[in-house]
Design a protein around this motif. Sequence first.
Motif: not given
Length: 322
Positions: A145-157
Amino acid sequence: MKAIVQDTYGSGEILETRDVAKPAIGEGEVLVRIRAAGVNPADWAIMSGLPYIARPVYGLRRPKNGIRGTDVAGSVEAVGAGVSRFKPGDDVFGWCVGSYAEYASVSEGSLALKPAALTFEQAAAVPMAGMVALQAVRDHGHVRAGQRVLINGASGGIGTFAVQIAKAFGADVTGVCSTRNVDMVRSIGADHVIDYTTEDFTKTGQQYDFILDNVSNHSLSDLRRALTPTGMLVPNGGLFGNRWLAGGGRIVRAAVLFQFGSQTLGNFLLSQKLEDLVALKELIEAGQVTPVMDRTYSLSETAQAIDHVGMGHARGKVAITV
């Protein structure tokens, strides 16, 4: 029974629909009447025999197993000696060898009861992509909780599962995708969405505690710039790159680069675990994760399904209705 079989490596046209013997079940195994099968980039890779370095695992000249498909959902038709968790008629999901067929013999430890709210197609979309996302976010990123997370390619499976799992763990999630997928990524819980066609997340000055990179469209140096000083990168792209090594060369370079400084690199191979399948089931039943479906194909359209995923066009997950 009907099954999708390949005798050699190549593109979709090498797949054939054939009548083959229904598999026998042994001790600890379950005969599953398959209702749906998930499609993953790995299915395209094995069909193509790529990368070449993996041929000793797939089969040097031809596939060791001629029936493609791993992710499965269906109904238990019979159980072998020693099976205690299932009975005929149970609806199940999990993984097996050869799910692009009407039946499969599956180890009891590779299956869980299907979440009641999911269709067979949705359930078949969960195992591989869901477990990759879960293990990347929970086990390697230790996202909290509270961390900053980035998902590159967020629309894939994998990306659609990773966004939802990171949100379930209380993170502030940024998803990166194309223009057409911005609304979808926001709808599954992303707090912020970056359209990569108009903005480069490595140049915004924003830093993240954890980045899951499913695309490999940025240099490792750029990705490090987008991490906090103690942040972690999990590189998960590159399957469709070099025909010999796929993303292996990039991972080696990353391992060398991340030896310097306090940022960390999280490399891993998927470990198929029943407890992780059950954890995904619990997240689904709690309403925190829902499979995002692109489209479904019939068993006779398996070649088109695999080619669609292999070209990197899938928006969420693709399934085959058996």
